[in-house]
Design a protein around this motif. Structure first.
Motif, mmCIF file in Angstrom:
data_model
loop_
_atom_site.group_PDB
_atom_site.id
_atom_site.type_symbol
_atom_site.label_atom_id
_atom_site.label_comp_id
_atom_site.label_asym_id
_atom_site.label_seq_id
_atom_site.Cartn_x
_atom_site.Cartn_y
_atom_site.Cartn_z
ATOM 1 N N TYR A 1 5.577 10.696 -6.961
ATOM 2 C CA TYR A 1 5.212 11.917 -6.259
ATOM 3 C C TYR A 1 6.133 13.053 -6.699
ATOM 4 C CZ TYR A 1 2.830 8.759 -2.961
ATOM 5 O OH TYR A 1 2.026 7.814 -2.386
ATOM 6 N N GLY A 2 5.621 14.279 -6.604
ATOM 7 C CA GLY A 2 6.455 15.442 -6.887
ATOM 8 C C GLY A 2 6.327 15.897 -8.326
ATOM 9 N N GLU A 3 6.975 17.039 -8.607
ATOM 10 C CA GLU A 3 6.947 17.623 -9.945
ATOM 11 C C GLU A 3 8.369 17.866 -10.419
ATOM 12 O OE1 GLU A 3 4.251 17.887 -11.608
ATOM 13 O OE2 GLU A 3 2.873 17.412 -9.968
ATOM 14 N N VAL A 4 8.557 17.817 -11.732
ATOM 15 C CA VAL A 4 9.876 18.064 -12.308
ATOM 16 C C VAL A 4 10.346 19.461 -11.916
ATOM 17 C CG1 VAL A 4 11.176 18.339 -14.455
ATOM 18 C CG2 VAL A 4 9.515 16.487 -14.233
ATOM 19 N N GLY A 5 11.602 19.537 -11.487
ATOM 20 C CA GLY A 5 12.179 20.810 -11.075
ATOM 21 C C GLY A 5 12.195 20.993 -9.571
ATOM 22 N N GLN A 6 11.343 20.252 -8.843
ATOM 23 C CA GLN A 6 11.310 20.374 -7.388
ATOM 24 C C GLN A 6 12.544 19.737 -6.762
ATOM 25 O OE1 GLN A 6 7.535 18.604 -6.264
ATOM 26 N NE2 GLN A 6 6.530 20.606 -6.171
ATOM 27 N N VAL A 7 12.941 20.285 -5.627
ATOM 28 C CA VAL A 7 14.046 19.729 -4.850
ATOM 29 C C VAL A 7 13.448 18.978 -3.663
ATOM 30 C CG1 VAL A 7 16.121 20.221 -3.514
ATOM 31 C CG2 VAL A 7 15.573 21.610 -5.528
ATOM 32 N N VAL A 8 13.742 17.690 -3.569
ATOM 33 C CA VAL A 8 13.218 16.876 -2.468
ATOM 34 C C VAL A 8 14.344 16.587 -1.474
ATOM 35 C CG1 VAL A 8 11.389 15.830 -3.825
ATOM 36 C CG2 VAL A 8 13.628 14.742 -3.772
ATOM 37 N N ALA A 9 13.972 16.441 -0.225
ATOM 38 C CA ALA A 9 14.969 16.177 0.825
ATOM 39 C C ALA A 9 15.365 14.707 0.832
ATOM 40 C CB ALA A 9 14.382 16.561 2.182
ATOM 41 N N SER A 10 16.473 14.413 1.482
ATOM 42 C CA SER A 10 16.894 13.025 1.668
ATOM 43 C C SER A 10 15.831 12.289 2.475
ATOM 44 C CB SER A 10 18.228 12.986 2.406
ATOM 45 O OG SER A 10 18.635 11.659 2.640
ATOM 46 N N GLY A 11 15.403 11.146 1.981
ATOM 47 C CA GLY A 11 14.381 10.372 2.663
ATOM 48 C C GLY A 11 12.961 10.775 2.326
ATOM 49 N N ALA A 12 12.797 11.763 1.451
ATOM 50 C CA ALA A 12 11.449 12.195 1.070
ATOM 51 C C ALA A 12 10.804 11.150 0.155
ATOM 52 C CB ALA A 12 11.513 13.540 0.356
ATOM 53 N N PRO A 13 9.495 10.970 0.258
ATOM 54 C CA PRO A 13 8.832 9.984 -0.598
ATOM 55 C C PRO A 13 8.807 10.441 -2.050
ATOM 56 C CG PRO A 13 7.203 11.249 0.613
ATOM 57 C CD PRO A 13 8.543 11.664 1.148
ATOM 58 N N VAL A 14 9.116 9.528 -2.959
ATOM 59 C CA VAL A 14 9.055 9.852 -4.389
ATOM 60 C C VAL A 14 8.103 8.918 -5.133
ATOM 61 C CG1 VAL A 14 11.355 10.896 -4.480
ATOM 62 C CG2 VAL A 14 11.105 8.432 -4.869
ATOM 63 N N GLY A 15 7.563 7.895 -4.459
ATOM 64 C CA GLY A 15 6.615 7.028 -5.135
ATOM 65 C C GLY A 15 6.291 5.778 -4.355
ATOM 66 N N LEU A 16 5.423 4.962 -4.951
ATOM 67 C CA LEU A 16 5.019 3.681 -4.379
ATOM 68 C C LEU A 16 5.190 2.594 -5.432
ATOM 69 C CD1 LEU A 16 1.636 4.552 -2.618
ATOM 70 C CD2 LEU A 16 3.798 4.027 -1.471
ATOM 71 N N MET A 17 5.487 1.390 -4.976
ATOM 72 C CA MET A 17 5.511 0.241 -5.861
ATOM 73 C C MET A 17 4.082 -0.190 -6.178
ATOM 74 S SD MET A 17 8.693 -0.151 -6.390
ATOM 75 C CE MET A 17 8.581 -1.654 -7.369
ATOM 76 N N GLY A 18 3.926 -1.026 -7.184
ATOM 77 C CA GLY A 18 2.610 -1.504 -7.566
ATOM 78 C C GLY A 18 2.233 -2.766 -6.822
ATOM 79 N N GLY A 19 1.226 -3.463 -7.367
ATOM 80 C CA GLY A 19 0.778 -4.702 -6.748
ATOM 81 C C GLY A 19 -0.283 -4.462 -5.692
ATOM 82 N N ASN A 20 -0.738 -5.535 -5.123
ATOM 83 C CA ASN A 20 -1.764 -5.479 -4.078
ATOM 84 C C ASN A 20 -1.231 -6.100 -2.796
ATOM 85 O OD1 ASN A 20 -3.902 -4.402 -5.773
ATOM 86 N ND2 ASN A 20 -3.964 -6.425 -6.742
ATOM 87 N N ASP A 21 -1.569 -5.482 -1.672
ATOM 88 C CA ASP A 21 -1.188 -6.084 -0.393
ATOM 89 C C ASP A 21 -1.804 -7.476 -0.293
ATOM 90 O OD1 ASP A 21 0.385 -4.078 0.792
ATOM 91 O OD2 ASP A 21 -1.413 -2.938 1.326
ATOM 92 N N PRO A 22 -1.038 -8.458 0.162
ATOM 93 C CA PRO A 22 -1.605 -9.802 0.312
ATOM 94 C C PRO A 22 -2.658 -9.817 1.408
ATOM 95 C CG PRO A 22 0.543 -9.685 1.364
ATOM 96 C CD PRO A 22 0.346 -8.386 0.633
ATOM 97 N N THR A 23 -3.583 -10.743 1.303
ATOM 98 C CA THR A 23 -4.576 -10.890 2.361
ATOM 99 C C THR A 23 -3.926 -11.518 3.586
ATOM 100 O OG1 THR A 23 -5.220 -13.108 1.650
ATOM 101 C CG2 THR A 23 -6.375 -11.246 0.643
ATOM 102 N N THR A 24 -4.585 -11.352 4.712
ATOM 103 C CA THR A 24 -4.079 -11.951 5.944
ATOM 104 C C THR A 24 -3.943 -13.462 5.795
ATOM 105 O OG1 THR A 24 -5.072 -10.208 7.292
ATOM 106 C CG2 THR A 24 -4.530 -12.271 8.398
ATOM 107 N N ASP A 25 -4.955 -14.092 5.163
ATOM 108 C CA ASP A 25 -4.912 -15.548 4.980
ATOM 109 C C ASP A 25 -3.706 -15.961 4.138
ATOM 110 O OD1 ASP A 25 -7.170 -15.881 6.479
ATOM 111 O OD2 ASP A 25 -8.535 -16.021 4.765
ATOM 112 N N ALA A 26 -3.393 -15.161 3.108
ATOM 113 C CA ALA A 26 -2.259 -15.491 2.247
ATOM 114 C C ALA A 26 -0.949 -15.414 3.022
ATOM 115 C CB ALA A 26 -2.216 -14.550 1.044
ATOM 116 N N ILE A 27 -0.818 -14.389 3.869
ATOM 117 C CA ILE A 27 0.405 -14.247 4.662
ATOM 118 C C ILE A 27 0.549 -15.414 5.631
ATOM 119 C CG2 ILE A 27 1.582 -12.837 6.397
ATOM 120 C CD1 ILE A 27 0.328 -10.379 5.101
ATOM 121 N N LEU A 28 -0.555 -15.764 6.306
ATOM 122 C CA LEU A 28 -0.502 -16.880 7.252
ATOM 123 C C LEU A 28 -0.222 -18.192 6.529
ATOM 124 C CD1 LEU A 28 -3.505 -15.954 9.580
ATOM 125 C CD2 LEU A 28 -1.061 -15.784 10.109
ATOM 126 N N SER A 29 -0.769 -18.339 5.321
ATOM 127 C CA SER A 29 -0.535 -19.558 4.547
ATOM 128 C C SER A 29 0.933 -19.674 4.168
ATOM 129 C CB SER A 29 -1.410 -19.564 3.293
ATOM 130 O OG SER A 29 -1.108 -20.678 2.482
#
Length: 378
Positions: free
Chosen positions: A313-341
């Motif tokens: 997230y964001g553009e080069v040169g921007q100033v972001v605050a402490s705790g501001a979001p800068v990105g997300l990790m990849g992958g897929n959320d596990p299914t409910t069945d996978a978590i329970l398993s």
């Protein structure tokens, strides 16, 4: 019948039950966190500061889901322990219950008769008076264990809906956050990126170290904005940019024998990555084989290199605050069945994504643990 052996075994089981953390209560508390996060999401969509509110909402979802996973894992382990304890004592428990049932069915006049006469009757009565309360007490402890097993099973059976709603809510919040960031126009900029210079640097770079060093040499002049405050006083206390566990510390070799000066963290899929301090975005985008990379400059000459993101997230040169979001990790959320398993197997191997963090002062790499809280003694 050897009452002491039976009583000792059931007493031990009861002690183990009290020594264990109440997994059911922990999971219920996590479910309450998810419910609170759901309410926060509704408020965040109407908040004037949407990015901040949605960031906090996603973090609440992540915390609640993590707590629920851990609660279910502990519940599964506890249930397995109880099952093993009960199975190992099935014979002794059956004999104990048989005696209790026999005592309950015996008529009072019959209990007054004894082959050895009145003295034998008195002696037997005294023994029975001593043993019966103990048997009743241990039977009550056994009943508590069986109730605990039932509660744990009900907890796991009812967790599917809670998990499903939590995963869905977290994804909705991520989508809303991406839109809020794309609509945001109020971030200050310290400079405007020279895309040609950046492209030339990327083309001539073969290592992350070389890229970071070249970026240091390209330090642009800020456009009329005061320097960011010095953060040296925060050394050792900065939070990690993502909920994670340390996989490898600086100087530790990976499976291929490669040694790096940074931290390798294990995170969950789609985990939110935030800026550990107010900082200028020096670079964001793909680099070498690191996936997407975010380079933050919290003060002149100091760079936090965060590599391995899926979304930035964001553009080069921007100033972001402490705790501001800068990105997300990849992958897929596990299914409910996978978590329970995973929970039923007593495992918590759900941190499938890796994030790499490097800290550089000028052209020199610095141990990130000098800046970030990582539980070095853990």
């Amino acid at each position: 019948m050897k009452f002491p052996a039976v009583l000792a075994a059931l007493t031990l089981s009861a002690q183990l039950a009290h020594a264990e953390i109440d997994a059911a209560s922990a999971a219920r508390a996590a479910a309450e966190k998810l419910e609170s996060a759901s309410l926060s999401l509704a408020k965040a969509k109407s908040s004037r500061n949407q990015v901040k509110a949605l960031t906090q909402t996603i973090q609440a979802y992540e915390e609640g889901l993590a707590s629920l996973r851990e609660g279910l894992r502990r519940a599964a382990i506890r249930e397995s322990q109880l099952d093993q304890q009960l199975k190992s004592k099935e014979g002794e428990i059956a004999r104990l219950l048989g005696v209790l049932q026999a005592v309950g069915r015996t008529q009072s006049p019959t209990m007054l008769l004894h082959p050895e006469g009145p003295e034998g009757t008195v002696r037997a009565g005294m023994i029975l008076a001593d043993v019966t309360p103990a048997m009743d007490g241990e039977a009550a402890k056994l009943r508590d264990l069986l109730i605990e097993v039932r509660i744990l099973r009900e907890l796991q059976q009812g967790a599917a809906d809670t998990l499903g709603e939590g995963l869905s809510g977290a994804q909705d919040a991520r989508i809303a956050l991406a839109k809020a960031i794309s609509d945001r126009t109020d971030l200050p900029k310290r400079f405007t990126e020279d895309p040609v210079q950046t492209a030339l640097l990327i083309a001539s770079t073969e290592t992350l170290e070389g890229f970071a060093s070249g970026l240091t040499e390209m330090s642009p002049e800020p456009e009329g904005i005061s320097p960011l405050p010095d953060i040296s006083h925060r050394k050792g206390s900065l939070p990690l940019p993502v909920q994670a566990e340390v996989l490898r510390r600086p100087g530790e070799a990976d499976a291929a024998g490669l040694v790096r000066p940074g931290l390798v963290l294990a995170t969950r899929p789609n985990a939110l990555v935030t800026s550990p301090a107010a900082a200028t975005i020096r670079y964001r985008g793909p680099l070498l084989d690191f996936g997407n990379v975010m380079v933050l400059e919290p003060q002149p000459g100091l760079l936090f290199v965060i590599a391995g993101l899926h979304t930035v997230y964001g553009e080069v040169g921007q100033v972001v605050a402490s705790g501001a979001p800068v990105g997300l990790m990849g992958g897929n959320d596990p299914t409910t069945d996978a978590i329970l398993s995973q929970s039923s197997e007593g495992t918590g191997q759900d941190r499938t994504e890796t994030l790499y963090i490097e800290v550089r002062q000028g052209k020199t790499p610095i141990n990130p643990e000098d800046w970030f809280q990582t539980d070095k003694d853990g």
